[in-house]
Scaffold this motif. Structure first.
Motif, PDB file in Angstrom:
ATOM      1  N   ARG A  41       0.811  -1.215   0.000  1.00  0.00           N
ATOM      2  CA  ARG A  41       0.000   0.000   0.000  1.00  0.00           C
ATOM      3  C   ARG A  41       0.851   1.275   0.000  1.00  0.00           C
ATOM      4  N   ALA A  42       2.169   1.131   0.144  1.00  0.00           N
ATOM      5  CA  ALA A  42       3.042   2.304   0.127  1.00  0.00           C
ATOM      6  C   ALA A  42       3.093   2.888  -1.282  1.00  0.00           C
ATOM      7  N   PRO A  43       3.111   4.205  -1.420  1.00  0.00           N
ATOM      8  CA  PRO A  43       3.001   4.860  -2.736  1.00  0.00           C
ATOM      9  C   PRO A  43       4.335   4.968  -3.471  1.00  0.00           C
ATOM     10  N   PHE A  44       5.012   3.810  -3.643  1.00  0.00           N
ATOM     11  CA  PHE A  44       6.301   3.801  -4.321  1.00  0.00           C
ATOM     12  C   PHE A  44       6.326   2.697  -5.371  1.00  0.00           C
ATOM     13  N   THR A  45       7.134   2.893  -6.386  1.00  0.00           N
ATOM     14  CA  THR A  45       7.213   1.956  -7.501  1.00  0.00           C
ATOM     15  C   THR A  45       8.152   0.814  -7.136  1.00  0.00           C
ATOM     16  N   LYS A  46       7.663  -0.413  -7.181  1.00  0.00           N
ATOM     17  CA  LYS A  46       8.439  -1.539  -6.661  1.00  0.00           C
ATOM     18  C   LYS A  46       8.105  -2.835  -7.380  1.00  0.00           C
ATOM     19  N   THR A  47       9.014  -3.788  -7.274  1.00  0.00           N
ATOM     20  CA  THR A  47       8.825  -5.148  -7.762  1.00  0.00           C
ATOM     21  C   THR A  47       9.329  -6.103  -6.695  1.00  0.00           C
ATOM     22  N   ASN A  48       8.526  -7.086  -6.337  1.00  0.00           N
ATOM     23  CA  ASN A  48       8.914  -8.100  -5.369  1.00  0.00           C
ATOM     24  C   ASN A  48       9.233  -9.406  -6.100  1.00  0.00           C
ATOM     25  N   ILE A  49      10.349 -10.017  -5.735  1.00  0.00           N
ATOM     26  CA  ILE A  49      10.763 -11.284  -6.329  1.00  0.00           C
ATOM     27  C   ILE A  49      10.795 -12.335  -5.228  1.00  0.00           C
ATOM     28  N   ARG A  50      10.015 -13.381  -5.408  1.00  0.00           N
ATOM     29  CA  ARG A  50       9.890 -14.422  -4.389  1.00  0.00           C
ATOM     30  C   ARG A  50      11.010 -15.455  -4.526  1.00  0.00           C
ATOM     31  N   LYS A  51      11.156 -16.279  -3.499  1.00  0.00           N
ATOM     32  CA  LYS A  51      12.206 -17.297  -3.473  1.00  0.00           C
ATOM     33  C   LYS A  51      12.106 -18.250  -4.658  1.00  0.00           C
ATOM     34  N   ALA A  52      10.887 -18.661  -5.016  1.00  0.00           N
ATOM     35  CA  ALA A  52      10.721 -19.598  -6.129  1.00  0.00           C
ATOM     36  C   ALA A  52      11.217 -19.004  -7.440  1.00  0.00           C
ATOM     37  N   PHE A 117      28.989  -7.787  -6.458  1.00  0.00           N
ATOM     38  CA  PHE A 117      28.423  -9.069  -6.053  1.00  0.00           C
ATOM     39  C   PHE A 117      29.399 -10.213  -6.281  1.00  0.00           C
ATOM     40  N   VAL A 118      30.453  -9.980  -7.076  1.00  0.00           N
ATOM     41  CA  VAL A 118      31.472 -11.005  -7.258  1.00  0.00           C
ATOM     42  C   VAL A 118      32.137 -11.342  -5.929  1.00  0.00           C
ATOM     43  N   ASN A 119      32.091 -10.397  -4.970  1.00  0.00           N
ATOM     44  CA  ASN A 119      32.678 -10.649  -3.652  1.00  0.00           C
ATOM     45  C   ASN A 119      31.850 -11.619  -2.820  1.00  0.00           C
ATOM     46  N   LEU A 120      30.576 -11.793  -3.178  1.00  0.00           N
ATOM     47  CA  LEU A 120      29.698 -12.733  -2.472  1.00  0.00           C
ATOM     48  C   LEU A 120      29.045 -13.658  -3.493  1.00  0.00           C
ATOM     49  N   PRO A 121      29.824 -14.513  -4.149  1.00  0.00           N
ATOM     50  CA  PRO A 121      29.267 -15.367  -5.197  1.00  0.00           C
ATOM     51  C   PRO A 121      28.174 -16.286  -4.672  1.00  0.00           C
ATOM     52  N   ASP A 122      27.182 -16.495  -5.527  1.00  0.00           N
ATOM     53  CA  ASP A 122      26.042 -17.381  -5.235  1.00  0.00           C
ATOM     54  C   ASP A 122      25.224 -16.924  -4.039  1.00  0.00           C
ATOM     55  N   LEU A 123      25.233 -15.641  -3.748  1.00  0.00           N
ATOM     56  CA  LEU A 123      24.396 -15.124  -2.665  1.00  0.00           C
ATOM     57  C   LEU A 123      22.925 -15.419  -2.936  1.00  0.00           C
ATOM     58  N   ALA A 124      22.547 -15.482  -4.202  1.00  0.00           N
ATOM     59  CA  ALA A 124      21.147 -15.742  -4.555  1.00  0.00           C
ATOM     60  C   ALA A 124      20.655 -17.070  -4.004  1.00  0.00           C
ATOM     61  N   SER A 125      21.550 -18.040  -3.811  1.00  0.00           N
ATOM     62  CA  SER A 125      21.128 -19.342  -3.281  1.00  0.00           C
ATOM     63  C   SER A 125      20.698 -19.257  -1.825  1.00  0.00           C
ATOM     64  N   SER A 126      21.021 -18.150  -1.149  1.00  0.00           N
ATOM     65  CA  SER A 126      20.583 -17.948   0.236  1.00  0.00           C
ATOM     66  C   SER A 126      19.517 -16.870   0.348  1.00  0.00           C
ATOM     67  N   ALA A 127      19.071 -16.328  -0.780  1.00  0.00           N
ATOM     68  CA  ALA A 127      18.083 -15.248  -0.746  1.00  0.00           C
ATOM     69  C   ALA A 127      16.677 -15.829  -0.622  1.00  0.00           C
ATOM     70  N   SER A 128      15.905 -15.272   0.293  1.00  0.00           N
ATOM     71  CA  SER A 128      14.509 -15.693   0.454  1.00  0.00           C
ATOM     72  C   SER A 128      13.548 -14.754  -0.264  1.00  0.00           C
ATOM     73  N   SER A 129      13.967 -13.497  -0.501  1.00  0.00           N
ATOM     74  CA  SER A 129      13.144 -12.544  -1.246  1.00  0.00           C
ATOM     75  C   SER A 129      13.988 -11.338  -1.606  1.00  0.00           C
ATOM     76  N   ILE A 130      13.574 -10.641  -2.666  1.00  0.00           N
ATOM     77  CA  ILE A 130      14.243  -9.412  -3.105  1.00  0.00           C
ATOM     78  C   ILE A 130      13.159  -8.395  -3.447  1.00  0.00           C
ATOM     79  N   GLN A 131      13.341  -7.174  -2.998  1.00  0.00           N
ATOM     80  CA  GLN A 131      12.465  -6.085  -3.425  1.00  0.00           C
ATOM     81  C   GLN A 131      13.293  -5.017  -4.122  1.00  0.00           C
ATOM     82  N   ILE A 132      12.833  -4.605  -5.302  1.00  0.00           N
ATOM     83  CA  ILE A 132      13.450  -3.511  -6.039  1.00  0.00           C
ATOM     84  C   ILE A 132      12.489  -2.335  -6.011  1.00  0.00           C
ATOM     85  N   GLN A 133      12.927  -1.226  -5.432  1.00  0.00           N
ATOM     86  CA  GLN A 133      12.162   0.022  -5.477  1.00  0.00           C
ATOM     87  C   GLN A 133      12.843   0.931  -6.489  1.00  0.00           C
ATOM     88  N   ARG A 134      12.116   1.303  -7.534  1.00  0.00           N
ATOM     89  CA  ARG A 134      12.693   2.186  -8.543  1.00  0.00           C
ATOM     90  C   ARG A 134      12.454   3.645  -8.160  1.00  0.00           C
TER      91      ARG A 134
END
Length: 716
Positions: A41-52, A117-134
């Motif tokens: 409900r927050a008035p900002f432009t965003k995309t949520n990416i789920r674990k799946a 992100f090269v400093n933390l390779p494969d971090l995505a394998s431990s990610a449970s969710s990502i939100q991008i606010q543009r």
């Protein structure tokens, strides 16, 4: 090809729209990151990416490539295949202007403000969710967001024990091996999770090898209204340098050429590599005080250290502080050298948030205090003509940065279906630099205070959302900007961001449209102007802006087919721009003035589309398409200094193989750049005058043609 790409993106976007469910995703994320995320409900432009969705895309490429299908995103890779050093731009802004947090803790480097992100390779394998606010987005911790905020959470609850073994192999001898283990709940209160990862690749570009290792460990104690969670993750990378790009001539005939290491006579220097390790420690305590009030605090410490090694031919001994070598009656003043440029840094601090939530009111008070200590030094480890000592340190410089942030957020239901949102952030920065490698006597000791307000209103009813918001962002310059010279110190950047959006979510479709206007004051850009030691540094320009619209959506065609797409159309302009060109004949710089030119690396069109098919049980087919319009390499908007538009497709097939006694085995086959498009999403340019003739040299970072990956994921 262009018409096909635009039709795919526009037809789906018009028929469907924004991929946001009509539920508040903040309720499903851990309290550690809730304070810095925007709810539905927050008035900002965003995309949520789920674990799946993250798991579906994760076959070893770096995190930016997993975000490639989201609106207004353009990604690139030094090695050409998405492994090793990669880059991301959102709405034309690079990673130094994208605020990235890991569990609410800043990831951007404190000095360069970039994210590696090269400093933390494969971090995505431990990610449970990502939100991008543009755009500016909500207040966060760390440097100001001038293009987007990427908020990544690695915290998830696993009630049952599990084990996963994920393996991928593909083009350019690329391997990814990941082992994930979890205890589930032990004795009702304890849990632990572990990940070990190894990624190697030869790269598309010659010698652009990557050897990446990482781990992730988390343990938690949860009882009643309290929880204590410790997280540690670390990465170690060794990559052969591929950051020189490819000349325009070689791009046509020798796309894989790598100039790194070629200063050495004969075969290239074999250890022209970048070596860096980074370890993160995070300790969170959460306390639910009552049904309305929740408190969270977290301590963090990041240790980073590493260097890049280079072979430099025919260098003066005096340039690295060494005496000339005398052999008999001969004095030798120049020699081939091997040098290592080091960075050894410590970053630590505390984040906190206090959240109050009632039926119609939500209040958040949060913030961060942090300190960065960076040691920059360089060693000469070999000289062809000899050295007085086995190793010589030719510079040793320190930097310190203190950062303190406090923000207050208030979201209030002011009428049925209407929400008012206000957000005020105060951020103070003290930055001290005791010299630069090429300018060791230049000292910087600056203090900044930024007051960043944000406000907006939203309407939410029956899957329909309308919102409008305004946000102000301000940020300090990067380390390199201060080397412009004592008389030309850079000013902070400022951005006014206006967002207007309309989204609709239904059972079989969704659609959305966002309009934005981003007005910059004193944006820092490369102009060709040189600093006190003859190097190019960024310069403040008075006015620039971005005006655009983002269309996105999804449509379920039937029970086995669905379509989703997004399209960003924008106008990105520098109001007045002065280019500086080296004039070798006169020994000075010539100035060329421009008006209303495109901002560099800001395509007017960016589109993405996905067709997903499930023709039979357990089989999923995906066709992903990406279109990026022409990008200019500088702010002069000359076609001769630009990257051609490109349209590429990737295809993926996933088959879930049921196996008795385990959760199953998933077989994944992916083909990238399906139709072998020759394209380059990144590059750079410089110009000069010699013999009364102007010259421009362009360098490009080409991507691989058709390439593939195959994966086997086992879940026990």
């Amino acid at each position: 090809m262009k018409r096909t790409a635009l039709f795919l993106a526009m037809s789906a976007a018009m028929a469907a729209g924004a991929q946001e469910a009509n539920q508040d995703t903040t309720e499903m994320i851990p309290v550690e990151v809730r304070a810095t995320r925007a709810g539905v409900r927050a008035p900002f432009t965003k995309t949520n990416i789920r674990k799946a969705e993250i798991e579906q895309r994760n076959l070893g490429q770096d995190l930016p490539f997993l975000l490639n299908q989201t609106p207004s995103v353009v990604v690139n890779s030094d090695a050409g295949n998405g492994v090793g050093y990669t880059g991301i731009r959102v709405r034309g802004t690079d990673a130094t202007r994208i605020n990235i947090t890991l569990n609410g803790i800043p990831f951007n480097d404190a000095e360069s403000q970039g994210s590696f992100f090269v400093n933390l390779p494969d971090l995505a394998s431990s990610a449970s969710s990502i939100q991008i606010q543009r755009g500016v987005g909500t207040s966060s911790n760390g440097p100001g967001a001038f293009g987007a905020t990427v908020n990544l959470s690695t915290v998830e609850a696993n009630d049952k024990a599990y084990a996963e073994f994920n393996n991928s192999y593909g083009s350019f001898n690329t391997w990814k091996n990941t082992l994930r283990l979890g205890t589930g709940k032990v004795g009702k209160y304890f849990s632990a999770d572990l990940r070990l990862s190894n990624i190697t690749s030869d790269g598309f570009i010659d010698r652009a090898t990557s050897d990446l290792k990482s781990y992730y460990f988390a343990t938690a104690f949860e009882k009643g209204n309290s929880s204590l969670r410790f997280i540690s993750f670390s990465g170690k990378e060794k990559t052969y340098q591929a950051w020189n790009g490819v000349t325009e001539a070689d791009l046509k005939s020798n796309r894989t050429v790598n100039y790194a290491g070629t200063e050495k006579p004969g075969t290239p220097y074999q250890n022209e590599t970048d070596n860096y390790g980074q370890t993160h420690y995070q300790l969170f305590f959460n306390q639910k005080i009552n049904s309305r009030l929740n408190f969270n605090t977290g301590l963090f410490y990041v240790k980073g250290a590493g260097y890049y090694e280079q072979y430099k031919a025919d260098r003066r001994y005096s340039s690295v502080g060494l005496p000339n070598v005398v052999v008999g009656n001969t004095t030798i003043s120049r020699s081939d050298l091997v040098r290592q440029l080091w960075l050894d840094n410590d970053y630590y601090g505390n984040v906190f948030s206090l959240n109050y939530q009632a039926n119609k009111t939500e209040l958040t008070l949060g913030g961060m205090v942090s300190k960065y200590e960076g040691n920059h030094f360089g060693d000469v480890i070999w000289a062809k003509s000899g050295m007085p000592t086995p190793k010589h340190r030719f510079y040793d410089l320190n930097a310190w940065k203190n950062d303190a942030t406090v923000y207050a957020k208030w979201q209030q239901e002011i009428a049925p279906y209407w929400q008012l949102y206000t957000d005020l952030q105060l951020r103070t920065v003290h930055y001290r630099i005791d010299g630069f490698r090429d300018n060791p006597t230049l000292r910087v000791n600056n203090d900044y205070a930024f007051l960043n307000p944000k406000a907006g209103v939203s309407y939410n009813r029956n899957g329909l959302q309308f919102y409008g918001s305004y946000g102000l962002a301000q940020k300090e310059p990067n380390r390199d900007d201060f080397e412009a010279g004592a008389a030309r110190q850079p000013r902070p950047e400022k951005l006014h961001d206006f967002e207007l959006g309309l989204n609709k979510t239904a059972r079989t479709y969704n659609w959305g449209i966002t309009g934005y206007y981003m007005a910059y004051k004193d944006q820092l850009v490369l102009t060709g102007q040189i600093n006190d030691v003859g190097a190019y540094t960024r310069t403040n320009i008075d006015r620039s802006y971005r005006l655009g619209v983002e269309l996105q959506g999804g449509l379920r065609l039937n029970r086995w087919a669905q379509l989703s797409a997004n399209l960003a159309i924008s106008r990105n302009k520098v109001v007045d721009f002065t280019e500086y060109v080296d004039d070798y004949d006169q020994g000075n710089q010539k100035q060329n003035k421009f008006n209303q030119t495109d901002i560099a690396f800001s395509p007017n069109l960016v589109g993405a589309g996905q067709l997903q098919l499930t023709p039979v049980k357990n089989l999923e087919l995906n066709l992903n398409s990406k279109y990026v319009g022409r990008q200019y390499l500088d702010n002069t908007q000359q076609k001769s200094r630009s990257l051609e538009a490109f349209f590429v497709q990737d295809a993926q097939a996933r088959y879930n193989l049921p196996v008795k006694g385990i959760q199953g085995i998933t077989l994944v086959a992916q083909v990238n750049n399906l139709f072998n498009k020759m394209y380059a999403p990144n590059g750079y340019t410089f110009s000069y005058i010699s013999g009364n003739t102007p010259y421009t040299e362009n360098y490009y970072f080409p991507m691989a043609g058709t390439n593939w990956m195959f994966g086997v994921n086992v879940k026990l």
